[in-house]
Design a protein around this motif. Structure first.
Motif, mmCIF file in Angstrom:
data_model
loop_
_atom_site.group_PDB
_atom_site.id
_atom_site.type_symbol
_atom_site.label_atom_id
_atom_site.label_comp_id
_atom_site.label_asym_id
_atom_site.label_seq_id
_atom_site.Cartn_x
_atom_site.Cartn_y
_atom_site.Cartn_z
ATOM 1 N N ALA A 137 1.103 -1.441 0.384
ATOM 2 C CA ALA A 137 -0.216 -0.105 0.196
ATOM 3 C C ALA A 137 1.175 1.584 -0.105
ATOM 4 O O ALA A 137 0.751 2.325 -0.255
ATOM 5 N N TYR A 138 1.892 1.573 0.922
ATOM 6 C CA TYR A 138 2.897 2.485 0.940
ATOM 7 C C TYR A 138 4.268 2.411 -0.767
ATOM 8 O O TYR A 138 3.319 3.368 -1.335
ATOM 9 N N GLY A 139 3.313 1.493 -1.341
ATOM 10 C CA GLY A 139 4.228 1.419 -2.885
ATOM 11 C C GLY A 139 3.352 2.636 -3.862
ATOM 12 O O GLY A 139 4.112 2.766 -4.557
ATOM 13 N N LEU A 140 2.482 1.607 -3.403
ATOM 14 C CA LEU A 140 1.436 2.695 -4.182
ATOM 15 C C LEU A 140 1.028 3.425 -4.451
ATOM 16 O O LEU A 140 0.774 4.538 -5.807
ATOM 17 N N ALA B 252 1.726 1.518 8.542
ATOM 18 C CA ALA B 252 3.637 1.959 8.323
ATOM 19 C C ALA B 252 4.327 3.461 8.923
ATOM 20 O O ALA B 252 2.862 4.318 9.173
ATOM 21 N N LYS B 253 5.368 4.121 9.019
ATOM 22 C CA LYS B 253 5.474 4.394 9.697
ATOM 23 C C LYS B 253 6.293 5.750 8.449
ATOM 24 O O LYS B 253 6.485 5.230 8.003
ATOM 25 N N ALA C 136 -0.871 3.660 3.148
ATOM 26 C CA ALA C 136 -0.724 2.412 4.139
ATOM 27 C C ALA C 136 -1.743 2.580 5.310
ATOM 28 O O ALA C 136 -2.058 1.182 5.181
ATOM 29 N N ALA C 137 -1.802 3.820 5.776
ATOM 30 C CA ALA C 137 -2.201 3.632 7.111
ATOM 31 C C ALA C 137 -4.142 3.394 6.712
ATOM 32 O O ALA C 137 -4.818 2.462 7.017
#
Length: 412
Positions: free
Chosen positions: A50-53, A248-249, A293-294
């Motif tokens: 999700a962060y990468g998207l 994710a941080k 990501a959250a």
């Protein structure tokens, strides 16, 4: 290190990075109980994907990235729903707890100024156990910090009456924790609210640790006292998503009871050569990946998923408490969530920590009183017995060797 003249192959660089991490704290196998919140490989994969998207997208530009702006609104709405936000409540995402606390203090300061509080001698009143992020923010804004001793009844709770006595006409904020970091204890927020209401002072609840834990613990039957916007005097809250939200941080939320209060937080400026700019937090650029990501983790886990994760953490804490009591330790206060601190009446916590560290555990300590300190994650359910066995061995080593000083008599 100098930048190489010629770049290296990614496979080589990647292998170098993995090797460099070989000496880091072993959090993946559950032997670390601070800094990392290990909810399992499935959640880790969601964080990464999700962060990468949305890794390149920028939270600074909501007009350019309306999808990201909507995800942030959704995250805030979910947080407010969990924390009894009334109609009109609002907030924003930040990079972490220190960021959220800083922005809450800035908002309270500007609100106080707009409502006639003096600009000079501004102060905040907080319990001794409150997070040091308040001191950092106060340093930046030249605000006096008045730390008040905790109750003397062994509860490790804030003392509302004593805090009220520390309030004066220049006080812009009172603080309670849910829970505090050193001891894992939820302060008496209702009583603090009564004091704050009587003195017409802003009350902030630092729920960086418990904001996305306590609501689910309560659903599971844990007797969590009122701590959020359910208490009418609570003006603002800080609640970290990258702690027990398992996001994710760096991802946190700063929440306000109303839009009228929130309006004092954003920075809005047009008086320069560039385009007018309005930013809600201290940061300009905000990583889109932390927001996406959250959103993804919260939607994937849902209420049932969080209840299961937080229930496992509470069960693990109870197993730890029973185990350390069997070894002669005293648990500080009555922790209800994922933090626990405990001390031994005969052996200094720092000596015991050294033995635990030598056995491969990276945990933490508390200074007042000297105690061992754990911040538990779902992964720790797998390693409770191993930790207790090493703690017992470490206790024997300290008892049979050169020990540190005994715990100060004030804490006995």
């Amino acid at each position: 290190m100098k930048m190489p003249q010629h770049g290296r192959a990614w496979d080589e660089v990647r292998a170098d990075m993995i090797a460099r991490g070989g000496g880091d704290a072993a959090w993946r196998d559950g032997r670390t109980a601070v800094y990392v919140f290990n909810a399992g490989e499935d959640i880790s994969r969601i964080q990464h994907e999700a962060y990468g998207l949305y890794m390149a997208e920028n939270g600074l530009g909501p007009l350019a990235f309306p999808s990201l702006a909507q995800m942030e609104k959704d995250v805030i709405a979910m947080g407010l729903d969990l924390l009894h936000g009334p109609d009109g409540a609002t907030g924003t995402m930040t990079s972490g707890g220190t960021d959220s606390i800083t922005m809450a203090m800035k908002t309270a300061r500007d609100h106080a100024r707009a409502n006639g509080r003096p600009r000079e001698g501004t102060n905040i009143v907080l319990p001794q156990s409150a997070h040091l992020a308040f001191d950092k923010a106060a340093h930046l804004m030249d605000i006096e910090v008045r730390r008040v001793p905790l109750k003397t009844d062994g509860s490790y709770e804030a003392d509302p009456a004593a805090m009220g006595e520390a309030v004066d006409a220049a006080t812009i904020m009172m603080v309670g924790s849910a829970p505090n970091f050193p001891h894992g204890i939820i302060d008496p927020i209702e009583a603090l609210g009564e004091v704050a209401a009587g003195r017409n002072v802003w009350l902030h609840v630092d729920a960086c640790v418990g904001g996305y834990f306590a609501p689910f613990a309560r659903m599971n039957g844990v007797p969590v006292p009122p701590f959020d916007f359910e208490v009418e005097q609570v003006h603002s809250m800080s609640a970290d998503l990258h702690k027990y939200g398992y996001c994710a941080k760096g991802a946190s939320t700063v929440l306000f009871r109303s839009e009228e209060l929130y309006q004092y937080m954003p920075f809005d400026m047009a008086g320069w050569s560039g385009a007018p700019m309005k930013t809600p937090t201290l940061a300009g650029t905000r990583p889109g990946g932390a927001i996406s990501a959250a959103w993804a983790v919260m939607n994937t886990l849902g209420i049932d998923g969080y209840r299961a994760k937080q229930g496992l953490v509470c069960q693990t804490r109870e197993r730890i408490e029973a185990g350390v009591k069997r070894l002669g330790f005293n648990v500080l206060g009555n922790p209800l969530l994922g933090l626990v601190a405990f001390r031994h009446p005969d052996h200094h916590a720092f000596a015991l920590y050294g033995e635990i560290y030598r056995r491969g555990w990276f945990t933490s300590v508390t200074k007042e009183p000297p105690s061992l300190h754990l911040m538990l994650s779902p992964k720790h359910a797998d390693v409770v017995d191993a930790y207790l066995a090493d703690l017992e061995a470490g206790l024997a080593a300290v008892a049979g060797g050169v020990d540190g000083p005994k715990v100060d008599a004030r804490y006995s």
